[in-house]
Design a protein around this motif. Structure first.
Motif, PDB file in Angstrom:
ATOM      1  N   ASP A 128      -7.930  -0.843   5.994  1.00  0.00           N
ATOM      2  CA  ASP A 128      -6.822  -0.213   6.748  1.00  0.00           C
ATOM      3  C   ASP A 128      -5.927  -1.586   7.262  1.00  0.00           C
ATOM      4  OD1 ASP A 128      -5.274   2.039   7.327  1.00  0.00           O
ATOM      5  OD2 ASP A 128      -5.848   1.595   9.352  1.00  0.00           O
ATOM      6  N   THR A 129      -6.641  -2.456   8.145  1.00  0.00           N
ATOM      7  CA  THR A 129      -5.844  -3.390   8.679  1.00  0.00           C
ATOM      8  C   THR A 129      -5.156  -4.281   7.718  1.00  0.00           C
ATOM      9  OG1 THR A 129      -7.522  -3.569  10.419  1.00  0.00           O
ATOM     10  CG2 THR A 129      -6.214  -5.363  10.065  1.00  0.00           C
ATOM     11  N   TYR A 130      -5.854  -4.516   6.740  1.00  0.00           N
ATOM     12  CA  TYR A 130      -5.088  -5.473   5.554  1.00  0.00           C
ATOM     13  C   TYR A 130      -4.035  -4.622   5.076  1.00  0.00           C
ATOM     14  CZ  TYR A 130      -4.301  -8.088   1.279  1.00  0.00           C
ATOM     15  OH  TYR A 130      -3.832  -8.661   0.170  1.00  0.00           O
TER      16      TYR A 130
ATOM     17  N   THR B  15      -2.706   2.571   2.375  1.00  0.00           N
ATOM     18  CA  THR B  15      -4.346   2.921   2.550  1.00  0.00           C
ATOM     19  C   THR B  15      -5.076   3.940   2.009  1.00  0.00           C
ATOM     20  OG1 THR B  15      -3.950   1.747   4.830  1.00  0.00           O
ATOM     21  CG2 THR B  15      -6.162   2.605   4.553  1.00  0.00           C
ATOM     22  N   ALA B  16      -4.426   4.902   1.918  1.00  0.00           N
ATOM     23  CA  ALA B  16      -4.936   6.060   1.606  1.00  0.00           C
ATOM     24  C   ALA B  16      -5.270   6.046   0.040  1.00  0.00           C
ATOM     25  CB  ALA B  16      -4.186   7.475   1.950  1.00  0.00           C
TER      26      ALA B  16
ATOM     27  N   PRO C 123     -10.197   5.821   8.304  1.00  0.00           N
ATOM     28  CA  PRO C 123     -10.254   4.731   9.156  1.00  0.00           C
ATOM     29  C   PRO C 123      -9.966   5.241  10.572  1.00  0.00           C
ATOM     30  CG  PRO C 123      -8.727   4.412   7.409  1.00  0.00           C
ATOM     31  CD  PRO C 123      -9.285   5.770   7.090  1.00  0.00           C
ATOM     32  N   SER C 124     -10.138   4.504  11.485  1.00  0.00           N
ATOM     33  CA  SER C 124     -10.029   4.901  12.991  1.00  0.00           C
ATOM     34  C   SER C 124      -9.898   3.766  14.032  1.00  0.00           C
ATOM     35  CB  SER C 124     -11.601   5.617  13.375  1.00  0.00           C
ATOM     36  OG  SER C 124     -12.504   4.648  13.272  1.00  0.00           O
ATOM     37  N   PHE C 125      -9.946   3.712  15.183  1.00  0.00           N
ATOM     38  CA  PHE C 125      -9.835   2.761  16.030  1.00  0.00           C
ATOM     39  C   PHE C 125     -10.841   1.852  16.185  1.00  0.00           C
ATOM     40  CE2 PHE C 125      -6.336   5.500  18.623  1.00  0.00           C
ATOM     41  CZ  PHE C 125      -5.441   5.404  17.613  1.00  0.00           C
ATOM     42  N   GLY C 126     -11.948   2.230  15.502  1.00  0.00           N
ATOM     43  CA  GLY C 126     -13.323   1.860  15.709  1.00  0.00           C
ATOM     44  C   GLY C 126     -14.443   2.551  15.910  1.00  0.00           C
TER      45      GLY C 126
ATOM     46  N   PHE D 103      -6.557  -5.504  17.010  1.00  0.00           N
ATOM     47  CA  PHE D 103      -5.486  -5.211  15.949  1.00  0.00           C
ATOM     48  C   PHE D 103      -4.737  -3.943  16.370  1.00  0.00           C
ATOM     49  CE2 PHE D 103      -4.257  -3.062  11.994  1.00  0.00           C
ATOM     50  CZ  PHE D 103      -3.081  -3.673  11.555  1.00  0.00           C
ATOM     51  N   ILE D 104      -5.342  -2.907  16.717  1.00  0.00           N
ATOM     52  CA  ILE D 104      -4.611  -1.840  17.201  1.00  0.00           C
ATOM     53  C   ILE D 104      -3.771  -1.837  18.262  1.00  0.00           C
ATOM     54  CG2 ILE D 104      -4.966   0.847  17.953  1.00  0.00           C
ATOM     55  CD1 ILE D 104      -5.543   0.450  15.049  1.00  0.00           C
TER      56      ILE D 104
END
Length: 394
Positions: free
Chosen positions: A221-223, A231-232, A251-254, A292-293
């Motif tokens: 997702d970051t990429y 991303t989806a 994906p999430s914030f971690g 990154f977020i």
């Protein structure tokens, strides 16, 4: 049987309910409020199945603060005490487990003791030598927050570990596995009786694999965000491969919560002196994701950023080690004004940041609102919402 459960958190309470369907169970805790709630058939934690079973099922379950009596009279004692990760020692803090073991020995209990707390690899072997008069087994739990009882009723597997030199405890290990099966709804549950260090390894390696999966899809997702890709579509296309699968890939914030942050760090500590790169990488990746977020939010130059809930995930009331806290810390260091909406938090500030229980205040004052998962509460301000929830599931 007479069974004592030490601790009424997710692990302890879900096991207490599971076993009290057929046996007399006494749950021991050090907090009077939690004891009183269980005795009123109210759940002290957010979990739909726990709440339903306490309220509507015929359970032989009582709670007490009198551990001495509970342990002295028990045939079986399950230890579900917290073992938080100590960043100074790079090791689980097992003092709560040891305090209970000392108490069990002091009252002269002859019960079989099953540790369900998450512990370092090799711990059961070592502690058995410290308490040679106690019969100690280890049985890892594989529970999700908010789904703890469900995951006991429909377990993926039951694993019980026996310390080396204590092979005579195998019938007791098999008996405990049978007790867990007896209370479950699922039939034909895989059961593995193994060494205690192998059982501890299964727990930590399983959770670290899940953490790797979370981190991997977050890095995709970051990429994609950096490159302007969907991303989806990437994740869906990957998921058609049955070896990868369309699950545990949102994906999430971690990763956060009770288990993954501390278990990955503990496993990394267990690797001291052993060649590795992947375990350290997943720990670092989770920190990189939060940075990154925070950078993405800062790039929007918000006048005030809102935080919708501190909780780790939907359907949970726990916000210990939630990924959003790492994002908050980074945004705070960037001097971005923040407002947190958290109705379950009792204080007026968190990490020095104002906390409101008024959702409308969050919507009115903030020009961007971070939420780890899509929420109906925010549908009317969708243009303000920042989330990486692509599939509306945990």
């Amino acid at each position: 049987m007479k069974i004592a459960i030490a601790g009424t958190g997710y692990v302890g309470l879900s096991n207490a309910i599971l076993l009290s369907q057929h046996h007399k169970v006494t749950a021991v805790d050090v907090i009077q409020e939690k004891v009183d709630m269980v005795n009123r058939k109210e759940s002290p934690i957010v979990d739909d199945y726990i709440e339903d079973y306490l309220a509507h099922k015929d359970l032989d379950l009582t709670a007490t603060m009198d551990g001495d009596s509970a342990y002295r009279e028990a045939d079986l004692i399950v230890i579900a005490a917290p073992t938080n990760y100590d960043t100074e020692t790079n090791h689980f803090d097992t003092s709560a487990v040891e305090a209970i073991l000392s108490q069990i020995q002091r009252v002269g209990s002859k019960a079989i003791v099953v540790i369900k707390s998450t512990i370092p690899i090799g711990y059961t072997q070592e502690i058995s030598a410290v308490y040679p008069d106690l019969s100690i087994l280890f049985a890892p739990e594989f529970l999700r927050e908010g789904k703890a009882l469900y995951d006991n009723l429909y377990p993926s597997r039951i694993i019980v570990g026996i310390p080396k030199g204590k092979e005579a405890l195998r019938p007791e290990a098999e008996k405990f596995a049978a007790l867990e099966q007896e209370g479950a709804v699922r039939e034909n549950i895989p059961v593995l009786i193994t060494g205690s260090s192998e059982a501890e390894s299964i727990k930590l390696f399983s959770n670290t694999f899940l953490a790797i999966r979370v981190a991997y899809f977050n890095e995709i997702d970051t990429y994609a965000e950096e490159k302007g890709l969907k991303t989806a579509d990437i994740i869906k296309g990957m998921g058609y491969d049955p070896r990868i699968g369309d699950f545990y890939n949102n994906p999430s914030f971690g990763y956060g919560g009770y288990c993954l942050p501390k278990d990955t760090r503990q496993l990394l500590s267990n690797f001291e002196g052993i060649p590795e790169t992947m375990i350290r990488a997943v720990v670092d990746s989770n920190e990189t994701r939060k940075s990154f977020i925070a950078d993405r939010i800062a790039a929007r130059n918000p006048k005030k950023a809102g935080i919708y809930r501190l909780i780790m995930k939907s359907g949970s009331d726990n916000f210990r080690s939630s990924a959003i806290q790492g994002v908050i810390e980074r945004l705070k260091n960037k001097d971005i004004p923040l407002l947190i909406y958290e109705p379950s938090y009792k204080g007026d500030s968190f990490m020095g940041i104002p906390v409101t229980k008024d959702l409308q205040q969050l919507k009115d004052e903030c020009d961007i609102i971070l939420t780890n998962r899509e929420e109906k509460d925010l549908e009317d301000v969708k243009e303000k919402v920042y989330t990486r929830d692509l599939f509306t599931r945990d």
